[in-house]
Design an enzyme around this catalytic site. Structure first.
Site, PDB file in Angstrom:
ATOM      1  N   CYS A  20      -3.257   1.360   6.805  1.00  0.00           N
ATOM      2  CA  CYS A  20      -3.439   0.480   7.925  1.00  0.00           C
ATOM      3  C   CYS A  20      -4.075   1.103   9.378  1.00  0.00           C
ATOM      4  O   CYS A  20      -4.887  -0.045  10.003  1.00  0.00           O
ATOM      5  CB  CYS A  20      -2.073  -0.669   8.561  1.00  0.00           C
ATOM      6  SG  CYS A  20      -0.638   0.947   8.301  1.00  0.00           S
ATOM      7  N   ASN A  70       0.928  -1.195  -0.053  1.00  0.00           N
ATOM      8  CA  ASN A  70      -0.574  -0.185   0.359  1.00  0.00           C
ATOM      9  C   ASN A  70       0.796   0.998  -0.023  1.00  0.00           C
ATOM     10  O   ASN A  70       0.523   2.801  -0.790  1.00  0.00           O
ATOM     11  CB  ASN A  70      -0.964  -0.095   1.435  1.00  0.00           C
ATOM     12  CG  ASN A  70       0.156  -0.388   2.309  1.00  0.00           C
ATOM     13  OD1 ASN A  70       0.746  -0.990   1.975  1.00  0.00           O
ATOM     14  ND2 ASN A  70      -1.290   0.741   3.567  1.00  0.00           N
ATOM     15  N   GLU A  76       8.327   1.035  14.616  1.00  0.00           N
ATOM     16  CA  GLU A  76       9.187   1.321  12.837  1.00  0.00           C
ATOM     17  C   GLU A  76       9.238   3.597  13.753  1.00  0.00           C
ATOM     18  O   GLU A  76       8.125   4.346  13.567  1.00  0.00           O
ATOM     19  CB  GLU A  76       8.425   1.588  12.100  1.00  0.00           C
ATOM     20  CG  GLU A  76       8.936   0.173  11.625  1.00  0.00           C
ATOM     21  CD  GLU A  76       8.573  -0.013   9.776  1.00  0.00           C
ATOM     22  OE1 GLU A  76       7.537  -0.281   9.351  1.00  0.00           O
ATOM     23  OE2 GLU A  76       9.093  -0.820   9.202  1.00  0.00           O
ATOM     24  N   THR A 132      -0.299 -13.003   8.164  1.00  0.00           N
ATOM     25  CA  THR A 132       1.972 -13.626   7.641  1.00  0.00           C
ATOM     26  C   THR A 132       1.968 -13.005   8.776  1.00  0.00           C
ATOM     27  O   THR A 132       3.633 -14.244   8.916  1.00  0.00           O
ATOM     28  CB  THR A 132       1.097 -12.976   6.202  1.00  0.00           C
ATOM     29  OG1 THR A 132       0.337 -12.816   5.224  1.00  0.00           O
ATOM     30  CG2 THR A 132       2.809 -12.658   5.542  1.00  0.00           C
ATOM     31  N   GLU A 191     -10.596  -5.713   9.797  1.00  0.00           N
ATOM     32  CA  GLU A 191     -10.037  -4.638   8.396  1.00  0.00           C
ATOM     33  C   GLU A 191     -10.361  -4.872   7.277  1.00  0.00           C
ATOM     34  O   GLU A 191     -10.177  -6.363   6.545  1.00  0.00           O
ATOM     35  CB  GLU A 191      -8.641  -5.346   9.146  1.00  0.00           C
ATOM     36  CG  GLU A 191      -7.368  -4.407   7.725  1.00  0.00           C
ATOM     37  CD  GLU A 191      -6.595  -3.988   7.897  1.00  0.00           C
ATOM     38  OE1 GLU A 191      -6.114  -5.417   8.107  1.00  0.00           O
ATOM     39  OE2 GLU A 191      -5.500  -2.966   7.682  1.00  0.00           O
ATOM     40  N   LYS A 195      12.565  -7.590   0.762  1.00  0.00           N
ATOM     41  CA  LYS A 195      11.139  -8.186  -0.592  1.00  0.00           C
ATOM     42  C   LYS A 195      10.261  -7.439  -0.405  1.00  0.00           C
ATOM     43  O   LYS A 195       9.358  -7.287   0.519  1.00  0.00           O
ATOM     44  CB  LYS A 195      10.961  -9.367  -0.275  1.00  0.00           C
ATOM     45  CG  LYS A 195      10.218 -10.192  -1.257  1.00  0.00           C
ATOM     46  CD  LYS A 195       9.442 -11.614  -0.826  1.00  0.00           C
ATOM     47  CE  LYS A 195       8.406 -10.979  -0.043  1.00  0.00           C
ATOM     48  NZ  LYS A 195       7.470 -10.143  -1.169  1.00  0.00           N
ATOM     49  N   GLU A 226       4.684  -5.307  11.716  1.00  0.00           N
ATOM     50  CA  GLU A 226       3.401  -4.394  11.441  1.00  0.00           C
ATOM     51  C   GLU A 226       2.686  -4.325  10.375  1.00  0.00           C
ATOM     52  O   GLU A 226       2.871  -5.164  10.009  1.00  0.00           O
ATOM     53  CB  GLU A 226       4.274  -2.586  11.026  1.00  0.00           C
ATOM     54  CG  GLU A 226       5.450  -2.848  10.985  1.00  0.00           C
ATOM     55  CD  GLU A 226       5.432  -1.105  12.048  1.00  0.00           C
ATOM     56  OE1 GLU A 226       3.446  -0.936  12.778  1.00  0.00           O
ATOM     57  OE2 GLU A 226       5.933  -0.465  13.345  1.00  0.00           O
ATOM     58  N   GLY A 281       3.033  -6.011   7.165  1.00  0.00           N
ATOM     59  CA  GLY A 281       1.497  -7.185   5.988  1.00  0.00           C
ATOM     60  C   GLY A 281       0.523  -7.103   7.221  1.00  0.00           C
ATOM     61  O   GLY A 281      -0.251  -6.651   8.395  1.00  0.00           O
ATOM     62  N   SER A 282      -0.214  -8.431   6.715  1.00  0.00           N
ATOM     63  CA  SER A 282      -1.649  -8.950   7.431  1.00  0.00           C
ATOM     64  C   SER A 282      -1.721  -9.645   8.684  1.00  0.00           C
ATOM     65  O   SER A 282       0.145 -10.282   8.801  1.00  0.00           O
ATOM     66  CB  SER A 282      -2.171  -9.725   6.830  1.00  0.00           C
ATOM     67  OG  SER A 282      -1.114 -10.952   5.980  1.00  0.00           O
ATOM     68  N   VAL A 283      -1.279 -10.188  10.120  1.00  0.00           N
ATOM     69  CA  VAL A 283      -2.180 -10.556  10.631  1.00  0.00           C
ATOM     70  C   VAL A 283      -1.264 -12.112  10.794  1.00  0.00           C
ATOM     71  O   VAL A 283      -0.978 -12.982  11.375  1.00  0.00           O
ATOM     72  CB  VAL A 283      -2.751 -10.630  11.755  1.00  0.00           C
ATOM     73  CG1 VAL A 283      -3.139 -11.713  12.564  1.00  0.00           C
ATOM     74  CG2 VAL A 283      -3.302  -9.188  12.568  1.00  0.00           C
TER      75      VAL A 283
HETATM   76  P1  NAD Z   1       0.465 -10.240   3.492  1.00  0.00           P
HETATM   77  O1  NAD Z   1       0.090 -10.295   4.581  1.00  0.00           O
HETATM   78  O2  NAD Z   1      -0.734 -10.883   2.348  1.00  0.00           O
HETATM   79  O3  NAD Z   1       1.559  -9.769   2.386  1.00  0.00           O
HETATM   80  C1  NAD Z   1       2.818  -8.508   2.900  1.00  0.00           C
HETATM   81  C2  NAD Z   1       4.356  -9.290   2.803  1.00  0.00           C
HETATM   82  O4  NAD Z   1       4.181 -10.586   3.363  1.00  0.00           O
HETATM   83  C3  NAD Z   1       4.238  -9.954   1.199  1.00  0.00           C
HETATM   84  O5  NAD Z   1       5.197  -8.680   0.510  1.00  0.00           O
HETATM   85  C4  NAD Z   1       4.084 -11.405   0.317  1.00  0.00           C
HETATM   86  O6  NAD Z   1       4.119 -11.494  -0.856  1.00  0.00           O
HETATM   87  C5  NAD Z   1       4.328 -11.464   2.035  1.00  0.00           C
HETATM   88  N1  NAD Z   1       4.596 -13.406   2.559  1.00  0.00           N
HETATM   89  C6  NAD Z   1       3.118 -13.462   2.176  1.00  0.00           C
HETATM   90  N2  NAD Z   1       3.286 -14.774   2.643  1.00  0.00           N
HETATM   91  C7  NAD Z   1       4.319 -14.868   3.110  1.00  0.00           C
HETATM   92  C8  NAD Z   1       5.517 -16.015   3.886  1.00  0.00           C
HETATM   93  N3  NAD Z   1       4.795 -17.006   4.453  1.00  0.00           N
HETATM   94  N4  NAD Z   1       6.632 -15.609   4.950  1.00  0.00           N
HETATM   95  C9  NAD Z   1       6.954 -14.690   4.355  1.00  0.00           C
HETATM   96  N5  NAD Z   1       6.320 -13.558   3.239  1.00  0.00           N
HETATM   97  C10 NAD Z   1       5.316 -13.961   3.233  1.00  0.00           C
HETATM   98  O7  NAD Z   1       0.284  -8.191   3.179  1.00  0.00           O
HETATM   99  P2  NAD Z   1      -0.831  -7.597   2.543  1.00  0.00           P
HETATM  100  O8  NAD Z   1      -1.697  -7.639   1.490  1.00  0.00           O
HETATM  101  O9  NAD Z   1       0.647  -7.180   1.400  1.00  0.00           O
HETATM  102  O10 NAD Z   1      -1.078  -5.906   3.206  1.00  0.00           O
HETATM  103  C11 NAD Z   1      -1.661  -5.555   3.452  1.00  0.00           C
HETATM  104  C12 NAD Z   1      -1.304  -5.521   5.530  1.00  0.00           C
HETATM  105  O11 NAD Z   1      -0.532  -5.157   5.719  1.00  0.00           O
HETATM  106  C13 NAD Z   1      -2.868  -4.816   5.793  1.00  0.00           C
HETATM  107  O12 NAD Z   1      -3.446  -6.484   6.632  1.00  0.00           O
HETATM  108  C14 NAD Z   1      -2.467  -3.944   6.567  1.00  0.00           C
HETATM  109  O13 NAD Z   1      -2.859  -3.203   6.943  1.00  0.00           O
HETATM  110  C15 NAD Z   1      -1.054  -3.875   6.291  1.00  0.00           C
HETATM  111  N6  NAD Z   1       0.042  -3.144   6.935  1.00  0.00           N
HETATM  112  C16 NAD Z   1       0.284  -2.897   7.962  1.00  0.00           C
HETATM  113  C17 NAD Z   1       1.102  -1.614   8.361  1.00  0.00           C
HETATM  114  C18 NAD Z   1       1.538  -1.359   9.257  1.00  0.00           C
HETATM  115  O14 NAD Z   1       2.859  -0.447   9.360  1.00  0.00           O
HETATM  116  N7  NAD Z   1       0.699  -2.135  10.620  1.00  0.00           N
HETATM  117  C19 NAD Z   1       1.165  -0.832   7.077  1.00  0.00           C
HETATM  118  C20 NAD Z   1       1.056  -1.273   5.505  1.00  0.00           C
HETATM  119  C21 NAD Z   1       0.039  -2.390   5.958  1.00  0.00           C
END
Ligand code: NAD
Length: 496
Positions: free
Chosen positions: A291, A159, A469, A238, A392, A182, A257, A234-236
């Site tokens: 997020c 995002n 961060e 993952t 979310e 990555k 995060e 990323g997501s909870v």
């Molecule tokens: P996601 O968890 O699907 O993917 C995030 C990253 O993890 C990607 O690069 C993906 O390729 C990688 N990934 C996927 N599976 C993995 C595994 N098994 N091992 C290692 N890496 C893996 O999330 P998304 O759809 O990219 O992002 C959306 C989510 O991120 C939302 O929940 C959002 O709230 C969160 N987010 C949080 C913040 C924060 O600062 N708290 C900021 C931005 C986004």
């Protein structure tokens, strides 16, 4: 400093190892990347495997040993040059951020300029240890050294592609580490531009590497032995895998995060115009893909009508369209799948009895019939049993929830397993402080929403993750402390 220009071929050959873009020779494992603005294929990218992680690790270790020996103020000079290069190239970098992600160009420029601020901030961040006097009489003292961790493995979301990369790369290298980053497979381009720019600014070959891929590549980075720390956005779901993977072989410190489900509370004593701006800022930036967004907008019942009327008038006026047009305020959703997911939340709420007050349809944008455009939605009649209340959404879907008492508002805001952010709009100082103290969230905004600064820590409570961060807090997560005891007395009693 070498002159830096963003390559016209920025979206080609997107793995960056040892200071240059490289093809992963024998790899037929590729994935397609789509341009959200048009829905066309932007590029096809080679996904890195475990052996590619090993190659990047070798380059990173070599570079890190040298980089860590450079005094922090000299490393800071390189970070400040990077900030300068980002400012000089803001238009070209922002162009690629829009092509990659679909967000409006004016937002992309703000994101890119915030990256320059972040490099500036970390160029001068305090890396000093402490002097701890023990006993002058006995000539004993202790001190601490803040040392790098080694090689950081970093995994980002889609995002805020360049900002997420920067929030990890800037503190990591400021503290003397190397990094393997990555990006999300949905937005692979601007992290590579950033790595090239850092090279021009003077970071040594191999200090900043970018590997592309999805979960398998991310898993290989987390689990690799030579990685000394993992940082993830990323997501909870993952995040849980990341934490497990990072402890599977060698125990590694992790920063997570994660997602959120935040509330913005609009009290009856607020300035309604400001509150409407705040609710829109808390829901519609970046097509709502933020997020810390507050999809739950809690409004005191006494001002529900004027607030809702004004909110809908302003929302209806936001230009939706080509994200490269500077007048656009709502650009394209990141992918067709994500658009369907966000719209699915609106549809599920309506099916469960909510009322759609505005938007929520696919928007048609001339010239881009296959782009991923969606009208922001405003819903009311929300109940705690509805899916949208608890989950979310990560899209532009604003839920208006009326309340009568302060206790009720606090209960609704804290009724979540997440804890990333919360906002309040009030002119009552005492009420503001009560809520600041009682809200279960890592970030609280008063009469504003979604503010960020590289000097201010950002992170979550509860399921929104751990670690921080930005700010001095980030230094704690990218360095380790060595405690040193010194006996300068010239004698040591034998206790045996
Ligand atoms: P996601 O968890 O699907 O993917 C995030 C990253 O993890 C990607 O690069 C993906 O390729 C990688 N990934 C996927 N599976 C993995 C595994 N098994 N091992 C290692 N890496 C893996 O999330 P998304 O759809 O990219 O992002 C959306 C989510 O991120 C939302 O929940 C959002 O709230 C969160 N987010 C949080 C913040 C924060 O600062 N708290 C900021 C931005 C986004």
């Amino acid at each position: 400093m070498s002159k830096f220009t963003v390559s016209k071929q920025a979206a080609r050959v997107l793995n960056f190892v040892g200071g240059k873009r490289i093809s992963l020779a024998t790899n037929n494992n590729t994935f397609k990347v789509y341009e959200p603005r048009s829905g066309e294929v932007l590029t096809e990218v080679e996904a890195a495997r475990r052996s590619d992680v090993e190659t990047a690790l070798q380059a990173a270790h070599k570079a890190q040993t040298h980089w860590a020996s450079i005094p922090p103020p000299e490393r800071g000079v390189v970070l400040r040059r990077a900030a300068e290069l980002i400012r000089e190239n803001v238009d070209d970098i922002s162009y690629w951020e829009v092509i990659d992600n679909g967000k409006p160009i004016e937002e992309a420029k703000a994101d890119v300029l915030s990256c320059a601020e972040t490099f500036d901030y970390f160029s001068a961040v305090d890396l000093n240890g402490e002097h701890i006097p023990l006993s002058d009489a006995d000539k004993r003292l202790a001190y601490t050294r803040r040392e790098p961790l080694g090689v950081v493995g970093a995994i980002g979301a889609w995002n805020y592609p360049i900002q997420t990369a920067t929030w990890k790369i800037a503190p990591a290298i400021a503290c003397g580490n190397a990094i393997i980053y990555k990006p999300s497979p949905l937005t692979p381009v601007t992290a590579v531009i950033l790595a090239e720019l850092l090279q021009s600014a003077g970071v040594p070959d191999g200090l900043v590497n970018v590997l592309q891929g999805g979960g398998l590549t991310g898993g290989s980075i987390c689990q690799a032995r030579g990685i000394n720390k993992v940082t993830f956005t990323g997501s909870v779901s993952t995040g849980k895998l990341i934490a497990q993977g990072a402890a599977a072989d060698y125990v590694k410190p992790v920063t997570l995060e994660l997602g959120g489900k935040s509330s913005c509370i609009i009290f009856e004593d607020c300035d309604i115009d400001m509150a409407v701006s705040g609710a829109m800022m808390a829901n519609f930036y970046s097509q709502g893909q933020v997020c810390s967004n507050a999809s739950k907008v809690l409004v005191h019942r006494s001002i529900l009508e004027p607030f809702t009327k004004s909110l809908i008038e302003h929302t209806a006026k936001m230009p939706i369209g080509d994200p490269l047009n500077p007048k656009t305020r709502i650009g394209a959703t990141v992918s067709a799948e994500h658009l369907a997911k966000v719209n699915g939340f609106t549809a599920s709420a309506v099916a469960e009895g909510a009322k759609l007050l505005h938007g929520g349809q696919k928007a048609s944008v001339p010239d881009f019939p296959n782009g991923y455009y969606l009208e922001p939605a405003v819903l009311t009649g929300i109940t705690p049993k509805m899916t949208v209340y608890g989950e979310e959404i990560f899209g532009a879907v604003l839920l208006i929830i009326p309340f009568d008492t302060d206790d009720e508002a606090l209960g609704i805001a804290n009724d979540t397993c997440f804890g990333l952010a919360a906002g309040i709009f009030t002119n009552n100082l005492a009420r503001a402080h009560t809520f600041i103290n009682k809200l279960h969230a890592g970030n609280v905004y008063v009469n504003t929403y979604n503010d960020v600064s590289p000097a201010v820590p950002f992170g979550g409570y509860g399921q929104s993750g751990y670690g921080r961060e930005n700010g001095k807090a980030a230094v704690e997560h990218y360095s380790q402390i060595k405690s040193v005891f010194i006996n300068a007395s010239g004698k040591l009693d034998n206790p045996f």
